[in-house]
Design an enzyme around this catalytic site. Structure first.
Site, PDB file in Angstrom:
ATOM      1  N   THR A 169     -10.010  -7.495  -6.589  1.00 37.02           N
ATOM      2  CA  THR A 169     -11.279  -7.494  -7.312  1.00 37.02           C
ATOM      3  C   THR A 169     -11.979  -6.144  -7.189  1.00 37.02           C
ATOM      4  OG1 THR A 169     -12.258  -8.515  -5.334  1.00 37.02           O
ATOM      5  CG2 THR A 169     -11.692  -9.980  -7.156  1.00 37.02           C
ATOM      6  N   ASP A 223       0.828  -1.204   0.000  1.00 37.55           N
ATOM      7  CA  ASP A 223       0.000   0.000   0.000  1.00 37.55           C
ATOM      8  C   ASP A 223       0.866   1.259   0.000  1.00 37.55           C
ATOM      9  OD1 ASP A 223      -2.332   1.437  -0.003  1.00 37.55           O
ATOM     10  OD2 ASP A 223      -2.729   1.209   2.136  1.00 37.55           O
ATOM     11  N   HIS A 253       3.478   3.043  -8.759  1.00 40.34           N
ATOM     12  CA  HIS A 253       3.455   1.619  -9.083  1.00 40.34           C
ATOM     13  C   HIS A 253       4.772   1.194  -9.737  1.00 40.34           C
ATOM     14  CE1 HIS A 253      -0.738   1.371  -7.981  1.00 40.34           C
ATOM     15  NE2 HIS A 253      -1.062   2.313  -8.849  1.00 40.34           N
ATOM     16  N   LEU A 313      11.742 -20.252  -2.681  1.00 43.99           N
ATOM     17  CA  LEU A 313      10.656 -19.413  -2.166  1.00 43.99           C
ATOM     18  C   LEU A 313       9.522 -19.435  -3.176  1.00 43.99           C
ATOM     19  CD1 LEU A 313      10.768 -15.995  -0.420  1.00 43.99           C
ATOM     20  CD2 LEU A 313       9.524 -16.142  -2.578  1.00 43.99           C
ATOM     21  N   GLU A 333      -0.380 -12.955  12.428  1.00 39.97           N
ATOM     22  CA  GLU A 333       0.013 -11.755  13.164  1.00 39.97           C
ATOM     23  C   GLU A 333       0.033 -10.599  12.173  1.00 39.97           C
ATOM     24  OE1 GLU A 333       0.570 -11.407  16.412  1.00 39.97           O
ATOM     25  OE2 GLU A 333       0.087 -13.528  16.731  1.00 39.97           O
TER      26      GLU A 333
END
Length: 265
Positions: free
Chosen positions: A91, A45, A62, A156, A232
């Site tokens: 969405t 964010d 972005h 990963l 968490e």
């Protein structure tokens, strides 16, 4: 860690590339392995605010955030995280301006294409979580190519959550389960959490140990509702384009100090 890949000319053995050090020379903190989260779900964010603070178009935030994601993946590998899920397009993001939606569709497609080889060299397995309807076919194609190319990697797992919503995932899982019950493939009396989880977008993905949201906002925003049941939550003020692996390590240090009780006293 080594992996073996079948090539047209036979078997090829390759050792995944070690991430280059952070430009500052910083190394990950010494956190006991058992306190390092296995799976981190990230709400990236602050891209728009970062750009607006600098008098730039939102798209610039972005674009800058791409490097943040790549550096976080490298830092996750260094400290021992096994899975990262990145909330790239929700969405609900279709409600943004047509111009921003078009940019984000093309941007997500191009990020996967640009970074595929680099991620593959690092031993990263790329997965996609999200709905196909409405999503650009070119985006889906790039995600599928990346999934196929990196399917044998095990350093990963990077799950790109594109056209993803937690409620949509649960509804789609329920629909798939209902079809199999109706077809006689599943006994409804045997349905439990483990059975239901098989119908999620990426069923092999472990539950998220930690949900990390940047930019100072403190909400889940419909992200990984099932996987975050016992996560968490770590909220940090840094805007996503300013994030690097050091910010990730700081968030993991916060997580490592938590006492996870899973409902026990």
């Amino acid at each position: 860690m080594r992996r073996r890949r079948q090539a047209a000319t036979g078997s090829e053995s390759r050792t995944p590339k070690t991430p280059e050090p952070h430009p500052s020379g910083a190394r990950p903190p010494a956190i006991p392995k058992e306190l390092v989260p296995e799976h981190i779900a990230i709400i990236m964010d602050g891209n728009g605010r970062w750009a607006e603070q600098r008098g730039l178009p939102r798209t610039s935030g972005h674009e800058r955030g791409e490097q943040s994601l790549v550096d976080v993946v490298k830092g996750a590998i260094e400290i021992g995280v096994k899975a990262i899920s990145a909330y790239a397009f929700s969405t609900e993001n279709w409600s943004r301006s047509p111009e921003e939606v078009r940019f984000l569709m093309g941007f997500n497609r191009d990020v996967v294409r640009r970074r595929r080889e680099e991620l593959d060299e690092l031993g990263v397995r790329v997965r996609w979580a999200g709905r196909e309807p409405k999503l650009w076919r070119s985006v889906i194609n790039e995600l599928r190519v990346a999934e196929e190319q990196t399917k044998d990697n095990d350093v990963l797992t990077l799950t790109m959550c594109v056209n993803y919503g937690g409620r949509a995932e649960l509804a789609d899982a329920a629909r798939g389960l209902a079809r199999d019950v109706a077809a006689g493939k599943v006994n409804p009396e045997k349905v439990d959490g483990k059975v239901f989880a098989r119908y999620l977008y990426v069923p092999e993905l472990p539950e998220a140990d930690m949900v990390w949201r940047t930019s100072g906002e403190e909400r889940l925003s419909n992200f990984m509702l099932w996987q975050a049941a016992y996560s968490e939550f770590v909220f940090t003020d840094v805007l996503w384009p300013d994030v690097d692996r050091i910010a990730l390590w700081n968030a993991i240090e916060i997580y490592a100090r938590r006492d996870r009780r899973y409902g026990t006293a």
